[in-house]
Scaffold this motif. Sequence first.
Motif, PDB file in Angstrom:
ATOM      1  N   HIS A 300     -19.153  20.231   7.909  1.00 48.24           N
ATOM      2  CA  HIS A 300     -19.202  19.050   8.763  1.00 48.24           C
ATOM      3  C   HIS A 300     -18.865  19.418  10.200  1.00 48.24           C
ATOM      4  O   HIS A 300     -18.368  20.503  10.486  1.00 48.24           O
ATOM      5  N   SER A 306     -10.899  14.647  14.332  1.00 50.07           N
ATOM      6  CA  SER A 306     -11.704  13.876  13.383  1.00 50.07           C
ATOM      7  C   SER A 306     -12.963  14.611  12.962  1.00 50.07           C
ATOM      8  O   SER A 306     -13.651  15.212  13.797  1.00 50.07           O
ATOM      9  N   LEU A 308     -16.719  14.027  11.911  1.00 50.89           N
ATOM     10  CA  LEU A 308     -17.594  12.915  12.284  1.00 50.89           C
ATOM     11  C   LEU A 308     -18.966  12.946  11.617  1.00 50.89           C
ATOM     12  O   LEU A 308     -19.610  11.914  11.496  1.00 50.89           O
ATOM     13  N   CYS A 309     -19.418  14.120  11.201  1.00 49.70           N
ATOM     14  CA  CYS A 309     -20.765  14.191  10.637  1.00 49.70           C
ATOM     15  C   CYS A 309     -20.814  15.268   9.558  1.00 49.70           C
ATOM     16  O   CYS A 309     -20.638  16.445   9.859  1.00 49.70           O
ATOM     17  N   GLU A 359     -27.873  11.428  12.178  1.00 46.41           N
ATOM     18  CA  GLU A 359     -26.457  11.073  12.149  1.00 46.41           C
ATOM     19  C   GLU A 359     -25.671  11.914  13.144  1.00 46.41           C
ATOM     20  O   GLU A 359     -24.753  11.407  13.810  1.00 46.41           O
ATOM     21  N   ARG A 362     -26.319  10.443  16.498  1.00 42.51           N
ATOM     22  CA  ARG A 362     -25.586   9.180  16.667  1.00 42.51           C
ATOM     23  C   ARG A 362     -24.116   9.434  16.967  1.00 42.51           C
ATOM     24  O   ARG A 362     -23.520   8.764  17.814  1.00 42.51           O
ATOM     25  N   ARG A 363     -23.541  10.408  16.266  1.00 43.15           N
ATOM     26  CA  ARG A 363     -22.124  10.689  16.400  1.00 43.15           C
ATOM     27  C   ARG A 363     -21.790  11.531  17.628  1.00 43.15           C
ATOM     28  O   ARG A 363     -20.690  11.408  18.184  1.00 43.15           O
ATOM     29  N   PHE A 364     -22.722  12.391  18.053  1.00 46.69           N
ATOM     30  CA  PHE A 364     -22.410  13.338  19.119  1.00 46.69           C
ATOM     31  C   PHE A 364     -23.344  13.201  20.326  1.00 46.69           C
ATOM     32  O   PHE A 364     -22.901  12.916  21.439  1.00 46.69           O
ATOM     33  N   LYS A 367     -23.156  10.275  22.626  1.00 48.19           N
ATOM     34  CA  LYS A 367     -21.838  10.009  23.210  1.00 48.19           C
ATOM     35  C   LYS A 367     -21.603  10.949  24.391  1.00 48.19           C
ATOM     36  O   LYS A 367     -21.166  12.088  24.207  1.00 48.19           O
TER      37      LYS A 367
END
Length: 417
Positions: A300, A306, A308-309, A359, A362-364, A367
Amino acid sequence: MKSSLNVFHTDHSLAGHHENQLTRGLLIVLRYSPLAHATWWRLVDQNACVESLPAARFRTQQARLISQLREESRADIPPIRGISVLLTPDPRQSEVAVKATDRSQILDGIIQYGDELVVAIENKIVPGGGLRQATSINTGGVEVDFDKHVRTVAWQELLEALADLSVRGLVSGCEQQLIDDFLEFAEHYFPQVGPYSTLRRAERSRARLERRLDSVLALALGVEEMTRQELGSRHLPALPKGQQRSVEMAFLKLDRAGKRVLLILYPGDTLSQARVLYQRADAVRGLLNLPGWTVRTNFHWGHLTSGLCWSHGDINPATYIDYWIARIAKVKMLPRSKWDEHWAALENLHIVAPEDRPEFDRRFTSKPKILKAGMRPGLVCEYVWTFDEAMRLDDEGHFVTAVRDTVSAFLHQLKEV
């Protein structure tokens, strides 16, 4: 007058695990929760109608059975009815009649309903206790007409019934919190009397099964505090100063179907843990041959603390482990400019799956404040008992030991004991 059943007047003279504390806690719940009071009565006497009785007066650790509220000077007052109740982990029928005696006594609990009824409660927290205290009661000279035999109530059944009031939403607000706090107290100090003291006793409720598994894991690891207040999770005991763990937590869970009990550990769950893990090449390779354990990839991406993916390609775990053994020393946080390049390389190696790229974006990628992403080449290691096997071991008193030994074997393989 100071009362030991006023929740604000705590009794610090006794240890939390003293049986008198359990009696006191129960009487507080019965005093403040009418539904809990009625539920308790249903277990004592299914035909009782508590709402038809006078208001109850609760006392604990008293020698005098009948309070001074009764007007003994009046000759027209008939004998007060008496019931003797034994709370115990192993309820059993007794043919010994309850009788009035002149013995010295301290009664665990007393509930008196005006001049109509008095209930004497004897509390036992270990199986096999004698019945003398429940069958021989000093009435203090007051005429009491006792029901012939002791009423026995199983602690497990009582706590289960109280838990159902909360789980089923039959109580709310302060009343629910009071019951939940008592159940937590009983579980902590008196696990031997709880409805989840074994998996078999907890079998009818998934919530209680999860509580039992949490207790088993805590006992197996010797670690009381839950991680993030999540049932069935514990940090592993700390290693001596200067030594590092590649795995920090253990989980003991019931699978969704309720057919298996899963012991799960996540070595290499962070980059720093992965560095410890893969630098011990023989140790991590040996996990693949550890009896009873299944090893899967758990790659991941993370940012700060955290994950995150997650992306699980179809790479063979042995190949995955060898890949990271060879490269872990060079793994660093990746700047944005390197994300596409490394994703493509990992995808070609089947470490990540192409369908997981949206995903990641979306997570990285979406942002702008996230400037770096960390690769976390972890593993998920799982040991399984069938539920029936785990229940049998728990019935025999061996499940805690089985979990302890299984975790110990895993940590020995990683050289982290």
